[in-house]
Design a protein around this motif. Structure first.
Motif, short mmCIF file in Angstrom:
data_model
loop_
_atom_site.label_atom_id
_atom_site.label_comp_id
_atom_site.label_asym_id
_atom_site.label_seq_id
_atom_site.Cartn_x
_atom_site.Cartn_y
_atom_site.Cartn_z
N THR A 1 -28.68 -47.96 -18.13
CA THR A 1 -28.21 -46.65 -18.58
C THR A 1 -26.70 -46.50 -18.49
O THR A 1 -26.11 -45.76 -19.29
N GLU A 2 -26.05 -47.19 -17.57
CA GLU A 2 -24.60 -47.05 -17.49
C GLU A 2 -23.92 -47.66 -18.71
O GLU A 2 -22.85 -47.21 -19.13
N TRP B 1 -25.53 -47.79 -21.77
CA TRP B 1 -25.90 -46.91 -22.89
C TRP B 1 -25.00 -45.69 -22.97
O TRP B 1 -24.51 -45.33 -24.04
N GLN B 2 -24.75 -45.04 -21.83
CA GLN B 2 -23.97 -43.81 -21.89
C GLN B 2 -22.54 -44.07 -22.35
O GLN B 2 -21.96 -43.26 -23.08
N TYR C 1 -22.58 -44.57 -26.25
CA TYR C 1 -22.75 -43.33 -27.01
C TYR C 1 -21.58 -42.38 -26.81
O TYR C 1 -21.28 -41.58 -27.70
N PHE D 1 -25.66 -39.39 -25.22
CA PHE D 1 -24.70 -39.71 -24.16
C PHE D 1 -24.99 -38.90 -22.91
O PHE D 1 -25.03 -39.43 -21.80
N SER E 1 -28.18 -40.04 -21.20
CA SER E 1 -27.99 -41.37 -20.62
C SER E 1 -27.16 -41.28 -19.34
O SER E 1 -27.42 -41.99 -18.37
N TRP E 2 -26.15 -40.41 -19.35
CA TRP E 2 -25.30 -40.24 -18.17
C TRP E 2 -26.09 -39.62 -17.02
O TRP E 2 -25.96 -40.02 -15.87
N GLN F 1 -28.32 -42.27 -15.72
CA GLN F 1 -27.55 -43.20 -14.90
C GLN F 1 -27.33 -42.64 -13.50
O GLN F 1 -27.45 -43.36 -12.50
N THR G 1 -19.09 -45.68 -13.89
CA THR G 1 -18.83 -44.91 -15.10
C THR G 1 -17.52 -45.31 -15.77
O THR G 1 -17.47 -45.65 -16.96
#
Length: 227
Positions: free
Chosen positions: A64-65, A67-68, A71, A142, A145-146, A149, A184
């Motif tokens: 997920t880190e 993916w975010q 996006y 985004f 996903s964040w 994460q 991040t």
């Protein structure tokens, strides 16, 4: 050409990249499992099976880190290029077209054609929503996903702390931890650098046949021209 062949040809870009995504995700899972088991062994714990690893917070946060950040890149790029320009880049609109442009240029409302999307010809909130739908969907993916994460991140963070006999932290407290922001920001900076590099390098460099490049013989100052 039969129906399958036509489908593959018409969707080749999406299918190729989605297949690549699945292959690299599988490779990440295999490599991540091996690394995770090595860490468990180092800590004096028993390794776990591959399927068990796929359900861990460590695997979830690693996925997920990425993916975010991707996006975020598209969300910022889509909205930013409405107003921000780069002279000579095919990634930019022409210099006189900054802004949302007129209804005639965007083919909305009474200027919509017979083959235009139905909501482009609509009035009110439907047209406004559809006119920004791409950026809004990217922003929504985004954001989710964040959040995912952060949830997976705090679980992985606490699991590591427990193995080291340290107290866990709450989700809210984790949002202020260096671990969360390190995960991040290391992704954000790379995405922003990639977009900035593409915008400026495409002014002077070419890739014949690519819509991401100007025609090989186009002048460096030509803006918003695709090859």
């Amino acid at each position: 050409m039969n129906r399958l062949g036509r489908f593959l040809r018409h969707n080749g870009l999406t299918l190729a990249f989605f297949t690549g995504f699945l292959l690299t995700l599988a490779g990440q899972a295999v490599a991540g499992h091996a690394d995770f088991d090595n860490q468990l062994t180092t800590d004096g714990l028993h390794p776990i099976g591959f399927l068990d690893y796929l359900a861990t917070s460590d695997f979830a946060v690693d996925v997920t880190e990425n993916w975010q950040s991707e996006y975020l890149q598209f969300f910022l790029y889509i909205f930013g290029t409405v107003w921000l320009l780069q002279r000579g880049s095919p990634e930019s609109k022409e210099l006189h077209k900054a802004g949302v442009e007129s209804d005639r240029e965007q083919k909305v409302g009474e200027h919509a054609g017979p083959d235009s999307p139905r909501w482009a010809a609509a009035r009110g909130w439907r047209q406004r929503m559809y006119a920004r739908s791409l950026g809004l969907v990217m922003a929504t993916i985004f954001a989710w996903s964040w959040i995912a994460q952060s949830i997976a991140g705090v679980a992985a963070y606490n699991e590591q702390h427990l193995r080291q006999l340290q107290a866990p932290v709450s989700w809210v407290r984790y949002l202020g931890c260096a671990d969360f922001w390190n995960r991040t920001l290391q992704n954000w900076q790379s995405e922003l650098l990639a977009v900035a590099s593409m915008a400026i390098l495409s002014v002077y460099l070419r890739q014949r046949g690519s819509p991401e490049s100007k025609p090989v013989g186009a002048a460096h100052v030509s803006t918003g021209v695709e090859g």
